[in-house]
Design a protein around this motif. Sequence first.
Motif, PDB file in Angstrom:
ATOM      1  N   LEU A 223       0.863  -1.174   0.000  1.00 39.52           N
ATOM      2  CA  LEU A 223       0.000   0.000   0.000  1.00 39.52           C
ATOM      3  C   LEU A 223       0.900   1.224   0.000  1.00 39.52           C
ATOM      4  N   ILE A 224       0.805   2.030  -1.031  1.00 38.46           N
ATOM      5  CA  ILE A 224       1.754   3.120  -1.285  1.00 38.46           C
ATOM      6  C   ILE A 224       1.036   4.453  -1.197  1.00 38.46           C
ATOM      7  N   ASP A 225       1.631   5.381  -0.458  1.00 37.90           N
ATOM      8  CA  ASP A 225       1.058   6.725  -0.320  1.00 37.90           C
ATOM      9  C   ASP A 225       2.126   7.759  -0.636  1.00 37.90           C
ATOM     10  N   LEU A 271      -1.857   0.629  -4.933  1.00 39.44           N
ATOM     11  CA  LEU A 271      -1.784  -0.711  -4.347  1.00 39.44           C
ATOM     12  C   LEU A 271      -1.130  -1.650  -5.350  1.00 39.44           C
ATOM     13  N   VAL A 272      -0.196  -2.445  -4.842  1.00 41.75           N
ATOM     14  CA  VAL A 272       0.434  -3.485  -5.656  1.00 41.75           C
ATOM     15  C   VAL A 272       0.114  -4.832  -5.013  1.00 41.75           C
ATOM     16  N   SER A 307       5.680   6.553   1.017  1.00 40.47           N
ATOM     17  CA  SER A 307       5.738   5.627   2.146  1.00 40.47           C
ATOM     18  C   SER A 307       4.951   4.386   1.747  1.00 40.47           C
ATOM     19  N   ILE A 308       5.464   3.227   2.157  1.00 37.04           N
ATOM     20  CA  ILE A 308       4.849   1.966   1.724  1.00 37.04           C
ATOM     21  C   ILE A 308       4.621   1.061   2.932  1.00 37.04           C
ATOM     22  N   GLY A 309       3.404   0.555   3.009  1.00 36.12           N
ATOM     23  CA  GLY A 309       3.076  -0.458   4.004  1.00 36.12           C
ATOM     24  C   GLY A 309       2.970  -1.812   3.331  1.00 36.12           C
ATOM     25  N   VAL A 310       3.721  -2.775   3.840  1.00 35.56           N
ATOM     26  CA  VAL A 310       3.762  -4.113   3.246  1.00 35.56           C
ATOM     27  C   VAL A 310       3.060  -5.093   4.183  1.00 35.56           C
ATOM     28  N   ALA A 311       2.259  -5.968   3.620  1.00 38.41           N
ATOM     29  CA  ALA A 311       1.593  -6.998   4.412  1.00 38.41           C
ATOM     30  C   ALA A 311       1.610  -8.309   3.638  1.00 38.41           C
ATOM     31  N   GLU A 312       1.711  -9.398   4.383  1.00 39.95           N
ATOM     32  CA  GLU A 312       1.766 -10.724   3.767  1.00 39.95           C
ATOM     33  C   GLU A 312       0.611 -11.583   4.269  1.00 39.95           C
TER      34      GLU A 312
END
Length: 359
Positions: A223-225, A271-272, A307-312
């Motif tokens: 999730l990229i902002d 979003l990627v 800023s990027i939030g990464v989740a798996e």
Amino acid sequence: MKYWRKYHPEINVDDPRYHQVSLIYSILLIMLAYFSVIGVLNVTLFDAAHIAVYDFSGFVLIAGIYFYVSRGSNFTVAGWLVTGTLIFVLLAFIHLAEGRNYSLIWVTILPPIAFFLHGPRAGAWVTGIVFAYCGWFFYEQLNRGIPGDLSLGAWLNFIEVATAQLFLFRYYERSRREAYEQLQTTSVTDPLTGLYNRLHLDVNLNTLLSSSRHKGLNLSVLLIDVDHFKKVNDEYGHLMGDRVLCAIATLLKEAVRECDFVGRWGGEEFLVVCPETDSKEAMTLANRIVESIQSQPLVEDIYATVSIGVAEASNNTNLTAEGVLHLADKSLYMAKSRGRNRAISMLSADSFDNALSNI
């Protein structure tokens, strides 16, 4: 809801096969009704048992195709079976009538069905061959001196109408498909950046998450902002802000793999979705994106950071699409709180809460 959906619940109204399957079932039901009613009439009213045998044989054949279609999902084969049966019925009727009583007019129902089920190319071949055969049959009947309403003028009229139908339906079907493809593209695309829109991302995230869980594989999202994007709009104007978003979209498309889905999540967020990817691999991609965006001017002399939030969603968890997005949002919040221009990965909500307490 279409009654045939009970056989194929996976085909929704937005599925490209929806209208094709609906047409197949409609033709089958019409032919079942036709053969049963005409067969009974030929026995009871017209005393034509030999033709009734043909009608009831057709009924059994169509019932078999109906059973095949309702128990399977190979609609390409089903479409050809329906088309082939329809051609057989039409030509048999024309032969039985020896071209009289305007029997040839029935062949004009073939083009719209053939073009719709098989497309412009195959539809043109099928229709062209059948029309050519009917023209030859009509001409042979004239040479044999068959009486009735057959004449050279009628034959020429048939050739003209058949040719016009062939080209008109081919043009119509090609135009219809192009319009449908354009509509599909528009419905899944963000008009500003050309990336996928949120609706398409939602659908694909759910599909890919289900597929990854079925295969026992991981899936990650980024999730990229864009940091301080309001300042860009305030200082340079909204048109320039739009150009910055488009430039970031281009960099994202260049950074991701072919199997990844990248789209605009809303506003200045992207979003990627990365199938078959764990958090470590996702973090490598996220850091590469951060570095790529901050290292060069995006539009003229305008720089920006993200800023990027990464989740798996690992294969041993039951995270839903909403859950993995919620976790990515928490990770993004952490990246913002730690100074922006960075990527953060949180494996769970507990790890986020623990990290937050240490700030």
